[in-house]
Design a protein around this motif. Structure first.
Motif, short mmCIF file in Angstrom:
data_model
loop_
_atom_site.label_atom_id
_atom_site.label_comp_id
_atom_site.label_asym_id
_atom_site.label_seq_id
_atom_site.Cartn_x
_atom_site.Cartn_y
_atom_site.Cartn_z
N UNK B 32 0.81 -1.05 -0.07
CA UNK B 32 -0.03 -0.05 -0.02
C UNK B 32 0.83 1.20 0.14
N UNK B 33 2.00 1.38 0.70
CA UNK B 33 2.97 2.35 0.47
C UNK B 33 3.44 2.44 -0.66
N UNK B 34 3.83 1.42 -1.55
CA UNK B 34 4.30 1.45 -2.94
C UNK B 34 2.89 2.04 -3.62
N UNK B 35 2.04 1.55 -3.53
CA UNK B 35 0.91 2.05 -4.42
C UNK B 35 0.43 3.85 -4.15
N UNK B 38 2.12 6.15 -6.39
CA UNK B 38 1.74 6.13 -7.70
C UNK B 38 0.50 7.32 -7.46
N UNK B 39 -0.50 6.66 -6.74
CA UNK B 39 -1.43 7.67 -6.58
C UNK B 39 -1.94 7.75 -5.21
N UNK B 40 -2.31 8.97 -4.66
CA UNK B 40 -2.82 9.06 -3.32
C UNK B 40 -4.26 8.47 -2.75
N UNK B 41 -4.34 8.33 -1.61
CA UNK B 41 -5.63 8.02 -1.20
C UNK B 41 -6.34 6.76 -1.83
#
Lengths: 257, 257
Positions: B32-35, B38-41
């Motif tokens: 989730x930190x890697x995601x 790429x895009x917030x929230x």
């Protein structure tokens, strides 16, 4: 002094190779420190292959001389106890004749090199394999490897630091096998010779990788060998995938009942 | 939001299992930190199997919802870039229907358990296998395993913390294979079911190890199963040798061209 042959496995990461160096962690130092817990002031130990930084042992062989006579099974257990938490273990221990020598009695060394081809970085095998991010052509590498087997001047494939008197060696086996690997393919190099020059296996594998990648035609391996020129070598590959797998002797002392 | 299925490999050591926990490193948190790079929230991700602390992933499957449409190959590459230096990689990424669910669409989970039998501690596979210092009788373990395959009340073989509504599960496969291992033998357990109870595989393997060691006759496994009593279980084995190997779906989204 009674002499004992030791078959040793180790994880090369975290060690500056086999050979003792001032203040640096090495496999030899760790073993000698474990031996010093058993008896003080023992002679140095000798090994069949002086592996480099990061190179692994699966069947390294060394010998040690003890003051008292040890039950080999107890000596193995005591060494493994004192070797912790180093990632070094004695797999087998046998008493041998005092003129038996782990290095000079050896008649062959077998190395394994593991090369994994896949796009995603390896997780479980980090430090244990060399990785290519692209597929490699194993058949092209086999064609290149065929030029290297036999008795040759391997000047191209030895480190400029190599201290061997002669660059002429006989490469008995350079077999390449392919294996399933999760999300990719593993290529294994099985390399056997009486003895090797410094960095010889990593120079051979690094060069054959260029062939597998299509950057070198297989015939360029023959040209590089014939050049007898270190500058003709491909890139020397990292140590991570290299294992000293087996040491051969006239009589396999570890198979004695 | 477009949905993507992710096939994930990870080294379980250093993670407190799959599921997000406050301030503790988990596989879900790292992904989730890697995601979030790429895009917030973004919404939370869901996985097919919530592996415990120290358990490894070979083919864990999760899905994520993104705001923008990503080329799946670029999404995989971007995640692997941001996942470093965690020992987690995305092996494959495919866009799936928005109603496809990594957990609820799954129709089977395949686990692998690696048990190495040899006297000397393992070096290269530390954290990757469970080790027995003594040989084990694989045929006796197979005889014990035969009692476990099929539809049963597995109360004996589930953690007291297990939150599943019913202890009744169908164990489709519990195959035991033996493999050469340097200086010893490796025993692999191949365990397949639609779904598992908490600690079920480790309870089964820990119990079968007692059979392999000769401490339990194979029939005692049948008695333990019939008792429907957690106290009748053998010792729960450590997580080191356990891998979530594969998740099965009606249609294998990762085999789509």
């Amino acid at each position: 002094m009674p002499r004992y042959a030791l078959k040793i496995e180790y994880h090369g990461q975290g060690f500056y190779g086999w050979q003792r160096q001032n203040d640096l962690p090495t496999v030899q130092s760790a073993l000698e420190q474990a031996l010093a817990q058993l008896e003080p002031d023992l002679p140095s130990i000798a090994a069949a292959g002086r592996t480099d930084t990061g190179v692994h042992g699966l069947g390294q062989v060394a010998h040690c001389d003890m003051r008292k006579a040890w039950d080999p099974i107890k000596l193995k257990g005591a060494l493994n106890y004192h070797l912790k938490p180093n990632r070094i273990v004695v797999l087998d221990c046998r008493q041998v004749d005092p003129d038996w020598h782990a290095r000079f009695s050896a008649i062959g060394r077998d190395y394994l090199f593991r090369l994994v081809c896949r796009a995603a970085p390896v997780t479980h095998d980090a430090g244990l394999v060399w990785q290519s991010r692209h597929p490699l052509d194993a058949d092209a590498m086999r064609a290149g490897a065929a030029f290297l087997v036999g008795n040759h001047d391997f000047t191209t494939f030895r480190s400029t630091m190599c201290q061997a008197k002669s660059p002429i060696k006989t490469l008995d086996v350079l077999d390449i096998t392919t294996h399933d690997y999760h999300g990719g393919q593993e290529i294994r190099f099985h390399v056997k010779a009486r003895s090797f020059l410094h960095n010889q296996v990593r120079s051979l594998v690094g060069t054959l990788e260029r062939v597998g990648a299509g950057a070198w035609p297989p015939e360029r391996v023959a040209e590089a060998l014939a050049a007898c020129d270190r500058a003709a070598c491909g890139p020397v590959c990292p140590p991570d995938g290299l294992y000293l797998e087996h040491v051969r002797y006239e009589q396999d002392v570890f198979s004695w009942p």
